[in-house]
Write an enzyme that holds these catalytic residues in place. Structure first.
Site: not given
Ligand code: S3P
Length: 444
Positions: A25, A30, A323
């Site tokens: 992701k 980016r 995360d």
């Protein structure tokens, strides 16, 4: 899938599998933002097609960038640095994505008109002052003044100046925001950043953009400035280690099973999960390492084990596993001893307050925790087996809470009703499909 809840009633059977997960992701977002600033046609293979990335694509389309998406490829027709078409009354919707919301702003700092940024319920609760403040110093204005959350409007300026920026949280989003602002700012941006994921740095380097990085302890001193122009670029996006983490946990918490995850991004600044789990007694290995545009990629080999033990997790690993903590907490719940995770106040600032929610979910399944505002102690129980009914609701549709609970249900037992299962579309659209196809999981 759009059912109201996912019903999980059975543990996964033992398995020996090789699989791939969806694209990374952070790298996907980016790529699409930088491709929008490049001149000409950029192509990405295996771009993550999750809601967060699609929100990013919607944003750049509203700014006049043509994007074609097909099954395998995404093509962006970039218009060069500050090539956006600034119409009046543009509203950009970042959806659930902190990364899109925070990283689109620095590309708008020359907009002659106000642009409004909105997001969903979860994103509208999150702090934007962390990117508003440095952009203010660069010369950008935000309305209403002093507001810290979405919706907000940004108004660019012709008179931008570079800043010295000290990033103390270990937030890659904050660091990247200032780095991207340098595309449109004269002079040299100087950034002292507590170390965090470095995908932007690697992409800048691979695009030959002006950047220098000096490392000192846990801090990077980064200088960036605007390139004359940015050439279009193609990218083959590797699998996401944050999505892989759920299958790593599925394997570790199941009996007699093994798994190989192919072509995963193994950037050292993302490997906290592997370091932490190996310290806890797992033996996760990485092999077949190659480099794609400076990003290490390779395969991850995992075997289930009965010997997981508690960890006193060094805070130096926090940023590289930020995360993954929810799923790490679940593994700690089935490990021998008391685990301790500290200096994690950032975790309560994610899509949901993950430190609090993680603790609540563990308590719900009978695991004792001691929670403070920035730490958690988890009293692990290797013999944990669940028999009761569990309902997961009102979790701000946090995709990683959904996936954590699905893995808990598939490894610890019990009957689980997990509401808002579509939340996983944010980051890992193939999650349920993989469970059904590869692991023969039946969701009722
Ligand atoms: C991200 C950085 C992290 C992470 C997020 C993605 C990125 O946030 O939690 O999911 O792509 O830069 P912070 O930088 O705010 O810690």
């Amino acid at each position: 899938m759009s059912s109201k809840y996912l019903l999980v009633t059975k543990k996964v059977k033992k398995f020996n599998k090789t699989l791939q997960v969806d694209g990374d992701k952070s790298i996907s977002i980016r790529w699409l933002l930088l491709a929008s600033q490049a001149i000409g046609i950029s192509k990405a293979k295996n771009l993550l097609k999750s809601e967060d990335v699609l929100s990013g694509i919607d944003c750049i389309r509203k700014l006049g960038i043509k994007v074609n998406i097909s099954d395998n490829n995404c093509i962006i027709y970039g218009r060069g640095i500050n090539g956006f078409k600034y119409r009046k009354n543009i509203i950009l919707n970042a959806g659930n994505s902190g990364t899109v919301g925070r990283l689109i702003l620095p590309l708008l700092i020359k907009s002659p008109h106000k642009i409004k940024i909105i997001g969903d319920k979860s994103l509208s609760k999150r702090d934007f002052s962390r990117v508003i403040n440095p952009l203010n110093k660069i010369g950008v204005k935000f309305y209403p003044r002093g507001k810290k959350r979405l919706p907000i409007s940004i108004l660019g300026s012709k008179y931008l100046r570079p800043i010295n920026y000290h990033e103390k949280r270990g937030s890659a989003q904050c660091k990247t925001c200032v780095m991207l602002a340098s595309l449109n700012t004269p002079g040299e941006m100087k950034i002292y950043a507590k170390r965090s994921r470095n995908h932007t740095e690697l992409m800048f380097k691979s695009l030959k953009m002006p950047i220098s990085i000096k490392k000192s302890g846990n801090v990077d001193f980064i200088t960036t400035s605007s390139p004359q122009k940015l050439d279009s670029f193609n990218l083959n996006v590797p699998g996401d280690i944050s999505s892989s983490a759920f299958f790593i946990a599925l394997t570790l918490l199941s009996k007699n099973s093994q798994l190989v995850l192919k072509n995963i991004n193994l950037n050292p600044s993302r490997l906290g999960i592997i370091k932490i789990l190996n310290k806890m007694g797992a033996s996760i290995k990485t092999k077949n390492i190659k480099s794609i545009r400076g990003e290490k990629c390779g395969d991850i080999f995992i075997k289930s084990t009965n010997n997981l033990k508690a960890i006193n997790c060094p805070s130096s690993l926090n940023s590289s596993a930020i995360d993954e903590f929810l799923i790490i907490f679940l593994i700690a719940a089935k490990s021998k001893g008391v685990s301790y995770f500290k200096d994690l106040s950032e975790l309560n600032k994610k899509e949901s307050p993950r430190l609090k929610l993680g603790s609540k979910i563990l308590n719900m399944i009978g695991v004792k925790t001691i929670l403070t505002k920035d730490s958690i102690k988890i009293f692990g129980n290797p013999k944990i087996v669940l028999h009761k009914n569990y309902e997961i609701k009102n979790y701000l549709k946090d995709h990683r809470v959904m996936a954590m609970c699905t893995i808990a249900a598939l490894t610890l037992g019990g009957v689980w009703k997990i509401y808002d299962p579509d939340s996983i579309q944010t980051s890992f659209p193939s999650f349920i499909k993989i469970l059904k196809k590869e692991f023969d999981v039946k969701f009722l």
